[in-house]
Design a protein around this motif. Structure first.
Motif, PDB file in Angstrom:
ATOM      1  N   UNK A  76       0.834  -1.207   0.000  1.00  0.00           N
ATOM      2  CA  UNK A  76       0.000   0.000   0.000  1.00  0.00           C
ATOM      3  C   UNK A  76       0.868   1.256   0.000  1.00  0.00           C
ATOM      4  N   UNK A  77       1.924   1.239   0.794  1.00  0.00           N
ATOM      5  CA  UNK A  77       2.810   2.414   0.852  1.00  0.00           C
ATOM      6  C   UNK A  77       3.624   2.587  -0.419  1.00  0.00           C
ATOM      7  N   UNK A  78       4.023   1.481  -1.062  1.00  0.00           N
ATOM      8  CA  UNK A  78       4.755   1.572  -2.322  1.00  0.00           C
ATOM      9  C   UNK A  78       3.899   2.216  -3.416  1.00  0.00           C
TER      10      UNK A  78
ATOM     11  N   UNK B 139       1.911  10.619  -3.350  1.00  0.00           N
ATOM     12  CA  UNK B 139       2.040  11.762  -2.432  1.00  0.00           C
ATOM     13  C   UNK B 139       3.172  12.685  -2.870  1.00  0.00           C
ATOM     14  N   UNK B 140       4.316  12.102  -3.159  1.00  0.00           N
ATOM     15  CA  UNK B 140       5.482  12.897  -3.544  1.00  0.00           C
ATOM     16  C   UNK B 140       5.210  13.609  -4.866  1.00  0.00           C
ATOM     17  N   UNK B 141       4.597  12.916  -5.804  1.00  0.00           N
ATOM     18  CA  UNK B 141       4.255  13.529  -7.082  1.00  0.00           C
ATOM     19  C   UNK B 141       3.316  14.706  -6.902  1.00  0.00           C
ATOM     20  N   UNK B 142       2.343  14.548  -6.012  1.00  0.00           N
ATOM     21  CA  UNK B 142       1.381  15.634  -5.768  1.00  0.00           C
ATOM     22  C   UNK B 142       2.083  16.836  -5.141  1.00  0.00           C
ATOM     23  N   UNK B 143       2.945  16.589  -4.185  1.00  0.00           N
ATOM     24  CA  UNK B 143       3.676  17.685  -3.538  1.00  0.00           C
ATOM     25  C   UNK B 143       4.564  18.401  -4.554  1.00  0.00           C
ATOM     26  N   UNK B 144       5.211  17.642  -5.417  1.00  0.00           N
ATOM     27  CA  UNK B 144       6.089  18.250  -6.430  1.00  0.00           C
ATOM     28  C   UNK B 144       5.306  19.089  -7.423  1.00  0.00           C
TER      29      UNK B 144
ATOM     30  N   UNK C   8      -1.026  24.934   2.320  1.00  0.00           N
ATOM     31  CA  UNK C   8      -1.796  23.804   1.767  1.00  0.00           C
ATOM     32  C   UNK C   8      -1.327  22.478   2.359  1.00  0.00           C
ATOM     33  N   UNK C   9      -0.018  22.307   2.423  1.00  0.00           N
ATOM     34  CA  UNK C   9       0.513  21.066   2.997  1.00  0.00           C
ATOM     35  C   UNK C   9       0.186  20.939   4.470  1.00  0.00           C
ATOM     36  N   UNK C  10       0.304  22.048   5.195  1.00  0.00           N
ATOM     37  CA  UNK C  10      -0.008  22.025   6.631  1.00  0.00           C
ATOM     38  C   UNK C  10      -1.476  21.704   6.855  1.00  0.00           C
TER      39      UNK C  10
END
Length: 166
Positions: free
Chosen positions: A21-23, A29-34, A123-125
């Motif tokens: 699930x985490x993979x 998540x990282x793609x969205x943050x980037x 937004x992240x917070x």
């Protein structure tokens, strides 16, 4: 890892299923943050992840000294001092004398940049707040501890791989 599904009765995931699930989740998540757009007024400043943590502390916790920032960022004061100098030269941060101790300098976000930095980082917070709010304090601590353990395991794996190459 076996392909057998072991989450019986909604009691939770076994380790293999949680890893799967985490993979899937972590790259999303990282793609969205980037994809979070850097505000136009900050794009030319070449801000990196280390700057974001420093700016986040100043934004959400207010002005503080270099030593206070170093303690929160878990790095040496000289490292923070260099970052503060760099960001001050770019007019992102301001340094002023501490009214109580003129030898100390208080670091803060320069007012003209505060709205753009706030809009960018809030937004992240807010997302973390929504995700963590339903959890108990112990569950929140477990999430943080787990992320720290993952980071340390990745770093240890990277260090071991680097040793194999030399």
């Amino acid at each position: 890892m076996s392909t057998e599904h072991r989450n019986q009765g909604g009691t939770g995931l076994d380790v293999d299923d949680a890893v799967r699930a985490l993979l899937l989740l972590m790259p999303r998540m990282i793609g969205r943050v980037k994809r979070l757009p850097v505000p136009p007024e900050l794009q030319s400043l070449a801000l990196g992840p280390r700057h974001l943590s420093l700016l986040s502390y100043l934004l959400f916790d207010g002005p503080m000294t270099v030593n206070e920032l170093a303690a929160r960022l878990e790095v040496a004061p000289t490292t923070v001092s260099l970052m503060v100098s760099e960001l001050s030269r770019k007019d992102i941060l301001e340094r002023r004398e501490d009214d109580n101790d003129r030898r100390r300098r208080i670091v803060s976000i320069a007012e003209p940049n505060r709205p753009a930095i706030h809009d960018w980082l809030a937004r992240g917070a807010t997302a973390w707040q929504r995700a963590l709010e339903p959890l108990t304090p112990a569950e929140r601590q477990m999430v943080i501890d787990t992320l720290h353990a993952y980071q340390q395991a990745v770093e240890t794996s990277d260090d071991a791989s680097a040793g194999d190459n030399g």
